[in-house]
Design a protein around this motif. Structure first.
Motif, PDB file in Angstrom:
ATOM      1  N   LEU A   1      -5.557  -0.370  -5.827  1.00  0.00           N
ATOM      2  CA  LEU A   1      -5.600   1.256  -4.551  1.00  0.00           C
ATOM      3  C   LEU A   1      -4.917   2.303  -6.499  1.00  0.00           C
ATOM      4  N   LEU A   2      -4.546   2.074  -6.984  1.00  0.00           N
ATOM      5  CA  LEU A   2      -4.207   2.810  -8.408  1.00  0.00           C
ATOM      6  C   LEU A   2      -5.271   3.210  -9.174  1.00  0.00           C
ATOM      7  N   THR A   3      -5.106   1.796  -8.995  1.00  0.00           N
ATOM      8  CA  THR A   3      -7.033   2.090  -9.726  1.00  0.00           C
ATOM      9  C   THR A   3      -8.044   2.818  -9.203  1.00  0.00           C
TER      10      THR A   3
ATOM     11  N   GLY B   1       3.812 -11.089  -0.197  1.00  0.00           N
ATOM     12  CA  GLY B   1       3.353 -11.431  -1.256  1.00  0.00           C
ATOM     13  C   GLY B   1       3.981 -11.313  -2.230  1.00  0.00           C
ATOM     14  N   GLU B   2       4.314 -11.208  -3.198  1.00  0.00           N
ATOM     15  CA  GLU B   2       4.987 -10.116  -4.452  1.00  0.00           C
ATOM     16  C   GLU B   2       4.082  -9.017  -5.155  1.00  0.00           C
ATOM     17  N   VAL B   3       4.872  -7.712  -5.508  1.00  0.00           N
ATOM     18  CA  VAL B   3       3.968  -6.834  -6.211  1.00  0.00           C
ATOM     19  C   VAL B   3       4.816  -6.491  -7.047  1.00  0.00           C
ATOM     20  N   ALA B   4       4.318  -6.059  -8.239  1.00  0.00           N
ATOM     21  CA  ALA B   4       6.134  -5.749  -9.069  1.00  0.00           C
ATOM     22  C   ALA B   4       6.037  -4.225  -8.344  1.00  0.00           C
ATOM     23  N   ASP B   5       7.460  -3.790  -9.435  1.00  0.00           N
ATOM     24  CA  ASP B   5       7.447  -1.753  -8.882  1.00  0.00           C
ATOM     25  C   ASP B   5       7.278  -1.642 -10.510  1.00  0.00           C
ATOM     26  N   PRO B   6       7.064  -0.847 -10.664  1.00  0.00           N
ATOM     27  CA  PRO B   6       5.775  -0.376  -9.539  1.00  0.00           C
ATOM     28  C   PRO B   6       4.468  -1.025  -9.378  1.00  0.00           C
ATOM     29  N   PRO B   7       3.147  -1.320  -8.987  1.00  0.00           N
ATOM     30  CA  PRO B   7       2.633  -1.795  -8.593  1.00  0.00           C
ATOM     31  C   PRO B   7       1.816  -2.111 -10.272  1.00  0.00           C
ATOM     32  N   ARG B   8       1.167  -2.873 -10.490  1.00  0.00           N
ATOM     33  CA  ARG B   8       0.292  -2.585 -11.787  1.00  0.00           C
ATOM     34  C   ARG B   8      -1.015  -2.367 -11.365  1.00  0.00           C
ATOM     35  N   PRO B   9      -2.251  -1.635 -11.576  1.00  0.00           N
ATOM     36  CA  PRO B   9      -3.474  -1.683 -11.605  1.00  0.00           C
ATOM     37  C   PRO B   9      -4.379  -2.828 -11.598  1.00  0.00           C
TER      38      PRO B   9
ATOM     39  N   LEU C   1       0.760  -0.784   0.185  1.00  0.00           N
ATOM     40  CA  LEU C   1      -0.232  -0.287   0.022  1.00  0.00           C
ATOM     41  C   LEU C   1       0.740   1.524  -0.186  1.00  0.00           C
ATOM     42  N   THR C   2       1.612   1.424   0.733  1.00  0.00           N
ATOM     43  CA  THR C   2       3.101   2.308   1.008  1.00  0.00           C
ATOM     44  C   THR C   2       3.594   2.435  -0.791  1.00  0.00           C
ATOM     45  N   ALA C   3       3.566   1.731  -0.741  1.00  0.00           N
ATOM     46  CA  ALA C   3       4.920   1.513  -1.980  1.00  0.00           C
ATOM     47  C   ALA C   3       3.429   1.866  -3.195  1.00  0.00           C
TER      48      ALA C   3
ATOM     49  N   ALA D   1      -1.067  -7.571  -3.959  1.00  0.00           N
ATOM     50  CA  ALA D   1      -0.738  -7.128  -5.194  1.00  0.00           C
ATOM     51  C   ALA D   1      -2.074  -6.552  -5.264  1.00  0.00           C
ATOM     52  N   ASP D   2      -3.191  -7.548  -4.925  1.00  0.00           N
ATOM     53  CA  ASP D   2      -4.410  -6.172  -5.014  1.00  0.00           C
ATOM     54  C   ASP D   2      -4.646  -4.811  -4.276  1.00  0.00           C
ATOM     55  N   ALA D   3      -4.001  -4.971  -3.404  1.00  0.00           N
ATOM     56  CA  ALA D   3      -4.383  -3.928  -2.263  1.00  0.00           C
ATOM     57  C   ALA D   3      -3.430  -3.011  -2.804  1.00  0.00           C
TER      58      ALA D   3
END
Lengths: 320, 341
Positions: A153-155, A177-185, A5-7, A147-149
């Protein structure tokens, strides 16, 4: 999940100068759950704003900012503290598009940690998401994975309409869990199939997803293959995935942490019986919190649905 | 209490406006009163749902918006049609809202006036947010929010004033103290001696002005606007006025206030005062008055005709203005509604 979420917030602030964060203790302290940690240092006190202790004021000011074209992301510290802001949400934020026939809109996000599991004081463990789902004009998002969070959130921040973004408190540190950088919507209105199965369908969202997965594992030991759906967004709702699964398995258990009466599971149950009744092999069942005040820490376990209760409901549905 | 123009039309202090601007604002006051009379009449004929008159408050309505630029924000209430119109919100929209049609809330694209707030007191914080956004973007736009004495008792009044004070946002709070919130008198709203005194608690200037004095209201708002534009933060203004009409067409003031009090305030009519001033300066004539009233009546009549001729919203339109794109929930319900009909 907290880091994800911070990211996502950092990415949103970096990508668009119209994005602002406001709330109690979000700046210097980084929020009571540290979700905005470090953001004021990077983006300054004009963009990550510590406000007075006033939830209605936070929501109402965010509304004005959004109408003027900014993309405010407000934080309310706990769902049990959000009720003073509810008047702004139900009376203004959710209605301005209708009231002005699209002339004015309120593209804002209100992030609210929700749910039990940290044993804090009264008002810190609420799951009253159904109130928001019952309110026309707001979207309601409840992520269950990091990843969903981040992606939801971006969406939410990019969405042209107001979004109530409910973050499961007990998943902040527990769910990894893994989260892409930047996160994917992640798109709204698309339920995730967390586990495929043919015998019954377990439907959950937010903090109840990990417990429901545990219950599915228990059922598998007994030879029962459960499909687990994670709704991800309550508004908009993915009817297709829900009804497709109900039609295939014919047995449905709905899981929610919120109070039983008029909870979101009741809406799902009504929909399933309206649209998939003739596929059903057993009554649609709910596993929910009760119509009680959420008990304090020492008795909380009597309230929150456990993997055992969910698995028991699954077995009962198989025997029906 | 700040007063410039006395009841007899003579000046107590220098006029803040030249004669030509005064004539324009007087014309606007006449137009506002014309609309107001029409609103009350049409409601009695059953052509409007309810109507909340601002009769007697025209100096507030026109004096407050006079110092604004067309691109400033106005966030007002159901009793502020005169101010909204003066800031560019068309009469037809105001009538549409009162006939019960959401399209009344669609201000023209270049008009920064929010639809009127129907709930009491929740909207001042919206003006704070709007002004805050302008401050953040570095424009010099300001936001004016208008409300009544009753609204100062709401919790959101406190939160709005407090946020504005803490963040120094360019917002002007104009309280029209018209002495009654429906039937509840001003002294039941607060034990404070004046409403203006409340500003102290929020670290902003508070001024009490004669709300039936066009010049006093204009003067105070102009100073507050100039201050806000220059980065000086918010101001609270209490304009002391009186609602000569009932709360709405559903109200009977005879139940809560003496007729003699109404007569007392009728003698302080804000239009009469400006008319006397202009007349004394050779700038008013009965012929000009007729001209103003006829022109205003024609505008207002054209607006009500346009509002009444508009076809009501169709069922699909009801569903399509909830979100930018209808959700699956709404699409299903829209189809259901179409089938049921």
């Amino acid at each position: 999940m907290a880091q994800a979420l911070t990211a996502a917030l950092g990415h949103a602030l970096r990508s668009d100068r119209d994005v602002l964060i406001l709330g109690e203790d979000v700046g210097t302290t980084g929020g009571v759950f540290r979700i905005t940690d470090g953001l004021q240092t990077e983006f300054g006190p004009d963009r990550v704003i510590d406000t007075p202790v006033a939830e209605s004021g936070i929501a109402g000011a965010a509304f004005g900012m959004a109408v003027a074209g900014l993309r405010p992301v407000a934080e309310i510290q706990f769902l049990g503290f959000a009720y003073p802001a509810y008047d702004q949400i139900v009376s203004h934020i959710s209605r301005i598009r209708t009231r002005s026939q699209h002339r004015f809109t309120a593209p804002l996000v209100i992030r609210i940690p929700y749910g039990a599991g940290i044993g804090a004081a009264e008002h810190h463990s609420e799951s009253t998401e159904a109130i928001f789902a019952h309110t026309p004009g707001v979207k309601v998002v409840v992520p269950s994975t990091p990843a969903d969070a981040a992606g939801l959130l971006l969406t939410a921040i990019a969405d042209p309409d107001p979004v109530i973004f409910l973050e499961p408190i007990r998943s902040y540190r527990r769910v990894r869990g893994e989260v892409a950088d930047p996160p994917r919507p992640v798109a709204f209105g698309e339920a995730a199939v967390r586990r495929s199965g043919t015998d019954l369908t377990l439907v959950a969202y937010g903090a109840m997803v990990p417990d429901t997965m545990d219950a599915a594992d228990d059922l598998a030991v007994a030879g029962i293959e459960a499909e687990v759906l994670d709704l991800r967004t309550l508004v908009p709702l993915d009817y297709d995935t829900l009804l497709d699964s109900a039609n295939r398995t014919g047995r449905v258990v709905l899981v929610q942490e919120g109070h039983r009466t008029c909870g979101f599971a009741a809406e799902l149950a009504a929909t399933i019986q309206e649209e998939a009744l003739y596929s059903l092999l057993a009554p649609v069942t709910r596993v929910t919190g009760w119509d009680t005040v959420v008990p304090l820490r020492r008795a909380e376990h009597h309230y929150v649905p456990s993997p055992e209760r969910i698995a028991a409901a699954g077995r009962a549905v198989m025997e029906a | 209490m700040h007063q410039v123009l006395q009841t007899d039309g003579t000046l107590r202090a220098a006029a803040p406006l030249d004669v030509s601007t005064t004539r324009q604002l007087y014309a606007a006051m006449v137009a506002a009163r014309t609309y107001d009379h029409k609103g009350t009449t049409l409601q009695k004929q059953g052509r409007l749902a309810t109507y909340a008159s601002f009769l007697g408050q025209e100096a507030c309505q026109i004096g407050a918006t006079g110092p604004l630029r067309p691109d400033d924000w106005l966030v007002a209430t159901y009793r502020d049609a005169g101010a909204m119109w003066a800031q560019g919100y068309p009469w037809v929209n105001l009538f549409l809202g009162r006939t019960g049609d959401e399209r009344g809330g669609a201000a023209p694209p270049d008009v920064n006036v929010l639809p009127p707030s129907i709930t009491v007191g929740a909207h001042m914080i919206h003006a704070v947010g709007l002004a805050w956004a302008e401050q953040y973007r570095g424009t010099d736009r300001v936001a004016l929010t208008m409300f009544g004495d009753g609204a100062t008792s709401e919790g959101d009044f406190h939160e709005a004033m407090n946020f504005a004070g803490v963040f120094g946002v360019p917002v002007i709070f104009l309280c029209q103290n018209n002495h009654y919130a429906i039937s509840t008198p001003r002294h039941r709203q607060t034990a404070a001696e004046t409403l203006a005194a409340k500003a102290d608690g929020y670290g902003m200037p508070g001024r009490q002005v004669d709300g039936n004095d066009l010049f006093a209201v204009y003067d105070a708002v102009a100073a507050a606007v100039a201050d806000a534009r220059a980065g000086g933060g918010p101001t609270f203004i209490e304009a002391v006025t009186y609602r000569l009409s009932p709360h709405t067409t559903a109200d009977d003031p005879g139940r809560y206030r003496p007729a003699a009090e109404e007569e007392e305030w009728r003698a302080r009519d804000p239009l009469d005062r400006v008319r006397r001033y202009l007349e004394a300066n050779g700038e008013w004539s009965p012929a000009w008055q007729d001209e103003l009233e006829q022109a205003a009546a024609a505008d207002v009549d054209a607006a009500i005709t346009a509002a009444e001729q508009l076809e009501p919203l169709g069922a699909a339109a009801v569903f399509d203005a909830v979100f930018a794109e209808p959700t699956p929930q709404l699409l299903r319900q829209r189809n259901r509604a179409a089938t049921d009909e």
